[in-house]
Design a protein around this motif. Structure first.
Motif, PDB file in Angstrom:
ATOM      1  N   MET A  25      -8.617  17.835  10.479  1.00  6.88           N
ATOM      2  CA  MET A  25      -8.681  17.365   8.940  1.00  6.88           C
ATOM      3  C   MET A  25      -7.524  16.260   8.572  1.00  6.88           C
ATOM      4  N   TRP A  26      -6.735  16.693  10.119  1.00 10.60           N
ATOM      5  CA  TRP A  26      -5.188  15.404   9.651  1.00 10.60           C
ATOM      6  C   TRP A  26      -5.878  14.251  10.132  1.00 10.60           C
ATOM      7  N   GLN A  27      -6.440  14.117  11.367  1.00 13.56           N
ATOM      8  CA  GLN A  27      -6.937  12.676  12.086  1.00 13.56           C
ATOM      9  C   GLN A  27      -8.010  12.125  11.156  1.00 13.56           C
ATOM     10  N   GLU A  28      -9.111  12.547  10.157  1.00 18.03           N
ATOM     11  CA  GLU A  28      -9.369  12.257   9.607  1.00 18.03           C
ATOM     12  C   GLU A  28      -9.018  12.165   8.461  1.00 18.03           C
ATOM     13  N   THR A  29      -8.223  12.665   7.568  1.00 23.14           N
ATOM     14  CA  THR A  29      -7.043  11.796   6.492  1.00 23.14           C
ATOM     15  C   THR A  29      -6.185  11.248   7.635  1.00 23.14           C
ATOM     16  N   GLY A  30      -6.033  11.026   8.333  1.00 22.11           N
ATOM     17  CA  GLY A  30      -5.246   9.155   8.960  1.00 22.11           C
ATOM     18  C   GLY A  30      -5.763   8.117   8.956  1.00 22.11           C
ATOM     19  N   ALA A  31      -7.086   8.396   9.912  1.00 17.44           N
ATOM     20  CA  ALA A  31      -8.687   7.165   9.644  1.00 17.44           C
ATOM     21  C   ALA A  31      -8.520   6.594   7.835  1.00 17.44           C
ATOM     22  N   LEU A  32      -9.420   7.776   6.980  1.00 19.81           N
ATOM     23  CA  LEU A  32      -9.117   7.442   5.716  1.00 19.81           C
ATOM     24  C   LEU A  32      -7.290   6.916   5.307  1.00 19.81           C
ATOM     25  N   ILE A  33      -6.998   7.216   5.610  1.00 21.03           N
ATOM     26  CA  ILE A  33      -5.650   6.242   4.632  1.00 21.03           C
ATOM     27  C   ILE A  33      -5.963   4.779   5.680  1.00 21.03           C
ATOM     28  N   ALA A  34      -5.337   4.699   6.629  1.00 32.43           N
ATOM     29  CA  ALA A  34      -5.580   3.265   7.328  1.00 32.43           C
ATOM     30  C   ALA A  34      -6.867   3.134   6.860  1.00 32.43           C
ATOM     31  N   ASP A  35      -7.935   2.788   6.745  1.00 34.00           N
ATOM     32  CA  ASP A  35      -8.934   2.127   5.539  1.00 34.00           C
ATOM     33  C   ASP A  35      -8.860   2.154   4.361  1.00 34.00           C
ATOM     34  N   LEU A  36      -8.165   2.657   3.509  1.00 34.71           N
ATOM     35  CA  LEU A  36      -7.534   2.888   2.413  1.00 34.71           C
ATOM     36  C   LEU A  36      -6.653   1.189   2.077  1.00 34.71           C
ATOM     37  N   LYS A  37      -6.080   1.788   3.320  1.00 34.08           N
ATOM     38  CA  LYS A  37      -4.670   0.324   2.939  1.00 34.08           C
ATOM     39  C   LYS A  37      -5.064  -0.632   3.801  1.00 34.08           C
ATOM     40  N   LYS A  38      -5.899  -1.227   4.537  1.00 35.50           N
ATOM     41  CA  LYS A  38      -6.699  -1.690   4.623  1.00 35.50           C
ATOM     42  C   LYS A  38      -7.919  -2.240   3.702  1.00 35.50           C
ATOM     43  N   THR A  39      -8.206  -1.877   3.009  1.00 36.73           N
ATOM     44  CA  THR A  39      -8.724  -1.745   1.663  1.00 36.73           C
ATOM     45  C   THR A  39      -7.980  -2.731   0.565  1.00 36.73           C
ATOM     46  N   GLU A  41      -5.577  -3.884   1.261  1.00 33.57           N
ATOM     47  CA  GLU A  41      -4.143  -5.340   1.690  1.00 33.57           C
ATOM     48  C   GLU A  41      -5.614  -6.520   0.971  1.00 33.57           C
ATOM     49  N   LYS A  42      -7.121  -6.377   1.763  1.00 31.97           N
ATOM     50  CA  LYS A  42      -8.410  -7.111   0.864  1.00 31.97           C
ATOM     51  C   LYS A  42      -8.666  -7.013   0.204  1.00 31.97           C
ATOM     52  N   GLN A  47      -7.835 -10.796  -4.633  1.00 31.16           N
ATOM     53  CA  GLN A  47      -6.523 -11.327  -6.015  1.00 31.16           C
ATOM     54  C   GLN A  47      -6.095 -12.254  -5.701  1.00 31.16           C
ATOM     55  N   SER A  48      -5.235 -12.827  -4.501  1.00 29.43           N
ATOM     56  CA  SER A  48      -4.193 -13.816  -4.726  1.00 29.43           C
ATOM     57  C   SER A  48      -5.308 -15.417  -4.574  1.00 29.43           C
ATOM     58  N   ASN A  49      -6.597 -14.612  -3.931  1.00 25.67           N
ATOM     59  CA  ASN A  49      -7.531 -16.145  -3.635  1.00 25.67           C
ATOM     60  C   ASN A  49      -8.696 -16.418  -4.648  1.00 25.67           C
ATOM     61  N   LEU A  50      -8.577 -15.202  -6.241  1.00 21.79           N
ATOM     62  CA  LEU A  50      -8.716 -15.067  -7.809  1.00 21.79           C
ATOM     63  C   LEU A  50      -8.080 -15.655  -8.505  1.00 21.79           C
ATOM     64  N   GLU A  51      -6.875 -15.483  -8.298  1.00 21.45           N
ATOM     65  CA  GLU A  51      -6.121 -16.705  -9.013  1.00 21.45           C
ATOM     66  C   GLU A  51      -5.523 -17.558  -8.747  1.00 21.45           C
ATOM     67  N   GLU A  52      -5.849 -18.740  -7.378  1.00 20.83           N
ATOM     68  CA  GLU A  52      -5.866 -19.433  -6.705  1.00 20.83           C
ATOM     69  C   GLU A  52      -7.001 -20.328  -7.432  1.00 20.83           C
ATOM     70  N   LEU A  53      -8.089 -19.677  -7.702  1.00 15.73           N
ATOM     71  CA  LEU A  53      -9.590 -20.623  -7.599  1.00 15.73           C
ATOM     72  C   LEU A  53      -9.217 -20.854  -9.146  1.00 15.73           C
ATOM     73  N   LEU A  54      -8.226 -19.989 -10.376  1.00 13.37           N
ATOM     74  CA  LEU A  54      -8.674 -19.939 -11.980  1.00 13.37           C
ATOM     75  C   LEU A  54      -7.812 -21.034 -11.770  1.00 13.37           C
TER      76      LEU A  54
END
Length: 124
Positions: A25-39, A41-42, A47-54
């Motif tokens: 469960m800790w490993q799965e939670t760590g993987a989930l947290i890593a995925d959430l961080k990547k998400t 960041e994306k 959002q910054s790209n959208l601001e530039e486009l605006l």
């Protein structure tokens, strides 16, 4: 004793299974947290790209408005210029028509104009 060992082994297995599940469960939670961080960041990058486009869109909209105003001014200038040219051409045409009518009705004598040309011309 064999039964005790077997019972003890079962007890050890029972304590190991929850430990293994907790680790998993800790490993799965760590993987989930890593995925959430990547998400996240994306998402921030998007959002910054959208601001530039605006900002670019607003700039292009302002440029388009300015272009529209300038094109309207240029169109008005050439329209006025064309109207002036048409007025001048119509005026010249009216003067020519007026001269033709006056010469045809003999208000302007043709003989007098011709005698002026004939008197200045050398005779053979």
């Amino acid at each position: 004793m064999a039964e005790v060992n077997r019972a003890g082994d079962k007890a050890d297995m029972a304590t190991e299974e929850p430990q293994g599940k907790i680790q998993q469960m800790w490993q799965e939670t760590g993987a989930l947290i890593a995925d959430l961080k990547k998400t996240m960041e994306k998402l921030l990058t998007t959002q910054s790209n959208l601001e530039e486009l605006l900002q670019k869109t607003e700039g292009m909209e302002n440029a388009a408005n300015q272009f529209g105003k300038t094109s309207n001014k240029v169109a008005w200038y050439y329209k006025c210029k064309n109207i002036k040219l048409i007025v001048v051409l119509v005026g010249i045409a009216l003067i020519i028509v007026l001269l033709i009518v006056l010469l045809a009705t003999r208000v302007i004598p043709v003989d007098a104009a011709m005698s002026a040309f004939n008197s200045t011309a050398p005779k053979p």
